[in-house]
Motif scaffolding. Sequence first.
Motif, short mmCIF file in Angstrom:
data_model
loop_
_atom_site.label_atom_id
_atom_site.label_comp_id
_atom_site.label_asym_id
_atom_site.label_seq_id
_atom_site.Cartn_x
_atom_site.Cartn_y
_atom_site.Cartn_z
N TRP A 103 0.84 -1.18 0.00
CA TRP A 103 0.00 0.00 0.00
C TRP A 103 0.88 1.24 0.00
O TRP A 103 2.04 1.19 0.39
N ILE A 105 0.93 5.56 0.98
CA ILE A 105 0.36 6.78 1.54
C ILE A 105 1.17 7.95 0.98
O ILE A 105 2.39 7.97 1.11
N SER A 112 1.30 14.62 -2.95
CA SER A 112 -0.05 14.42 -3.49
C SER A 112 -0.26 15.11 -4.83
O SER A 112 -0.87 14.53 -5.73
N ASP A 133 -2.99 4.81 -2.21
CA ASP A 133 -4.20 4.38 -1.52
C ASP A 133 -4.81 5.48 -0.67
O ASP A 133 -6.02 5.61 -0.61
N VAL A 134 -3.98 6.27 0.01
CA VAL A 134 -4.48 7.31 0.90
C VAL A 134 -3.62 8.57 0.70
O VAL A 134 -2.39 8.49 0.63
N TYR A 135 -4.30 9.73 0.61
CA TYR A 135 -3.61 11.02 0.50
C TYR A 135 -3.72 11.75 1.83
O TYR A 135 -4.79 11.76 2.45
N ALA A 149 -4.51 8.95 8.38
CA ALA A 149 -4.34 8.26 7.10
C ALA A 149 -4.08 6.77 7.32
O ALA A 149 -4.59 5.93 6.58
N ARG A 152 -7.34 5.16 8.13
CA ARG A 152 -8.14 5.01 6.90
C ARG A 152 -7.62 3.87 6.03
O ARG A 152 -8.40 3.13 5.43
N LEU A 153 -6.31 3.72 5.98
CA LEU A 153 -5.72 2.62 5.22
C LEU A 153 -6.07 1.28 5.86
O LEU A 153 -6.40 0.32 5.16
N LYS A 156 -9.52 0.42 4.89
CA LYS A 156 -9.57 -0.02 3.51
C LYS A 156 -9.11 -1.48 3.39
O LYS A 156 -9.70 -2.27 2.66
#
Length: 170
Positions: A103, A105, A112, A133-135, A149, A152-153, A156
């Motif tokens: 993954w 980040i 980003s 996967d995550v910003y 983050a 959140r990952l 997911k």
Amino acid sequence: MVSAHTELNYDRKIEGDVIVSRLDSVINWIRTNSMWPMPMGLACCAIELMGVAASRFDIARFGAEVMRFSPRQADCMIVAGTVTYKMAPQVRRIYDQMPAPKWVIAMGACASSGGMYRSYATLQGVDRIIPVDVYVSGCPPRPEALLDALIRLQEKVKREPAAQRLFQRT
């Protein structure tokens, strides 16, 4: 219809000394609580990335305290800072050396979207060379934002089928 709560969580039933659960739930529970980050500190965001491992923020609460500087031992790359075109092939090579599942980040405005740098030398977002996967927004983002983050990952990862990322092309 099966509720989302039953489908996504570590759902178990204890019968004597035997615990019964779904394989996807168990594997995803293990993956979520033992993510080993590969820190790619490329600019000022790397200072905040270092701060998240300190006792004040304590990334160890989320099972991600084992920072691995070898891509073959990591499963979560944290790209923190400005990615230049000169550095982009190395970032991609390190990502390719990571074992699946993996993954990414993207930490900070520069990783980003290129941030304030609209020049010929700056990559306008790391998602142009590797899947993100995550910003994490901010310049630089606070350590709390990186922890958010990571949460959140983890959410997911809990939702995806366990074998999906093993056979996915990168």
